[in-house]
Design a protein around this motif. Structure first.
Motif, PDB file in Angstrom:
ATOM      1  N   VAL A  77     -18.105 -22.222 -13.495  1.00 28.56           N
ATOM      2  CA  VAL A  77     -19.521 -22.147 -13.111  1.00 28.56           C
ATOM      3  C   VAL A  77     -20.185 -20.924 -13.738  1.00 28.56           C
ATOM      4  N   LEU A  78     -19.521 -19.782 -13.704  1.00 34.52           N
ATOM      5  CA  LEU A  78     -20.099 -18.566 -14.290  1.00 34.52           C
ATOM      6  C   LEU A  78     -20.312 -18.726 -15.796  1.00 34.52           C
ATOM      7  N   LEU A  79     -19.318 -19.289 -16.480  1.00 38.51           N
ATOM      8  CA  LEU A  79     -19.460 -19.513 -17.924  1.00 38.51           C
ATOM      9  C   LEU A  79     -20.599 -20.482 -18.238  1.00 38.51           C
ATOM     10  N   SER A  80     -20.672 -21.574 -17.483  1.00 43.06           N
ATOM     11  CA  SER A  80     -21.709 -22.569 -17.748  1.00 43.06           C
ATOM     12  C   SER A  80     -23.096 -22.018 -17.445  1.00 43.06           C
ATOM     13  N   LEU A  81     -23.225 -21.190 -16.400  1.00 40.95           N
ATOM     14  CA  LEU A  81     -24.522 -20.590 -16.091  1.00 40.95           C
ATOM     15  C   LEU A  81     -24.963 -19.648 -17.210  1.00 40.95           C
ATOM     16  N   LEU A  82     -24.040 -18.854 -17.713  1.00 37.67           N
ATOM     17  CA  LEU A  82     -24.365 -17.894 -18.763  1.00 37.67           C
ATOM     18  C   LEU A  82     -24.833 -18.607 -20.032  1.00 37.67           C
ATOM     19  N   VAL A  83     -24.067 -19.579 -20.483  1.00 35.31           N
ATOM     20  CA  VAL A  83     -24.397 -20.293 -21.715  1.00 35.31           C
ATOM     21  C   VAL A  83     -25.609 -21.201 -21.510  1.00 35.31           C
ATOM     22  N   ALA A  84     -25.649 -21.909 -20.390  1.00 37.80           N
ATOM     23  CA  ALA A  84     -26.734 -22.862 -20.151  1.00 37.80           C
ATOM     24  C   ALA A  84     -28.071 -22.154 -19.971  1.00 37.80           C
ATOM     25  N   LEU A  85     -28.062 -20.961 -19.391  1.00 35.84           N
ATOM     26  CA  LEU A  85     -29.313 -20.228 -19.197  1.00 35.84           C
ATOM     27  C   LEU A  85     -29.948 -19.888 -20.541  1.00 35.84           C
TER      28      LEU A  85
END
Length: 273
Positions: A77-85
């Motif tokens: 979740v943390l990785l996806s939030l960082l990249v997706a943001l």
């Protein structure tokens, strides 16, 4: 009047059908073994027993598998939030060549059945020496949750007036400062909504966890652990349902605590596309 009654009745039927399996799971977790195996079903847990919860908690590796699931789901979740943001901001705010094609690729990735990639991902993990590692599982879950996170955050960013950023830049902020001080605080409900749904996806995933973690059983996650209550004598349904109830609690508690913000984030992310 008749239409309203019909809609209410249909909604109640859908609610009952959706909730009953969860109710039966929790009910079975509190039933004595003799009542679970009885040919006559009972719909109230009387008498109540906590024996099955004790069996589930005492099972080998219970706390290790909880830790593994939290690490893998939280990391994804943390990785996806960082990249997706970053990707969502670029798509929602900037104009660049290939933008429409990129958006189309994200939607196609979101619609792709990830189980179709199970064998290729297994081969890649084997050839790169990342089989039986939580890192590989985290990367897979990151890949699965990323398209949804990009799409949702893009919609939420598009709903925030660009005038707010421009006003901050007129006041002397750089683009990065305007994003951090103006846009990012307004994104909180959207971030919570996307992170919760991404967490649920990673938390519940079974197929990849069962295939990519083979030799090192200590790196298994909770969905795979739930299958460990099967033995040569059958399935311990009481312990299985108790373990499933414990497995459900973290996501349920998080959703209850963040319900208002999550609902706001879902609605906000659907305003514009």
């Amino acid at each position: 009047m008749i239409g309203r009654i019909s809609r209410t009745t249909a909604a109640l039927v859908v609610f009952a059908v959706s909730v009953f399996p969860v109710y039966w799971m929790v009910l079975t977790a509190f039933k004595p073994t003799k009542d679970i195996q009885s040919a006559t079903p009972t719909f109230l847990p009387l008498p109540i027993t906590f024996e099955h919860f004790g069996t589930a908690i005492a099972a080998k590796g219970f706390f290790s598998f909880w830790r593994n699931s939290l690490l893998v789901a939280g990391g994804a979740v943390l990785l996806s939030l960082l990249v997706a943001l970053l990707a969502a901001y670029a798509v929602a705010r900037l104009q660049w060549k290939g933008r429409r094609g990129f958006i189309l690729m994200v939607f196609v990735a979101q619609m792709t059945p990830w189980e179709a990639l199970l064998i290729p991902i297994y081969v890649i993990a084997r050839d790169t020496g990342m089989l039986d590692t939580l890192w590989m599982l985290t990367l897979v879950y990151f890949m699965i949750t990323l398209p949804f996170t990009v799409v949702t955050l893009r919609g939420f960013l598009a709903a925030i007036p660009v005038d707010l950023e421009e006003a901050a830049q007129v006041d002397g902020c750089s683009r990065a400062q305007a994003f951090r001080r103006v846009v990012f605080p307004l994104l909180a409900p959207g971030l919570l909504a996307t992170s919760l749904f991404g967490f649920i996806t990673a938390w519940n995933e079974f197929a990849f966890a069962n295939v990519l973690i083979i030799k090192d059983q200590d790196d298994r996650t909770l969905p795979v652990w739930l299958s460990s209550f099967n033995n040569t004598f059958g399935t311990d349904w009481g312990a299985t349902m108790a373990a499933s109830t414990l497995f459900m609690l973290p996501v349920l508690l998080i959703f209850i605590v963040l319900q208002g913000r999550v609902t706001t984030g879902i609605v906000g992310g659907a305003v514009k596309g």
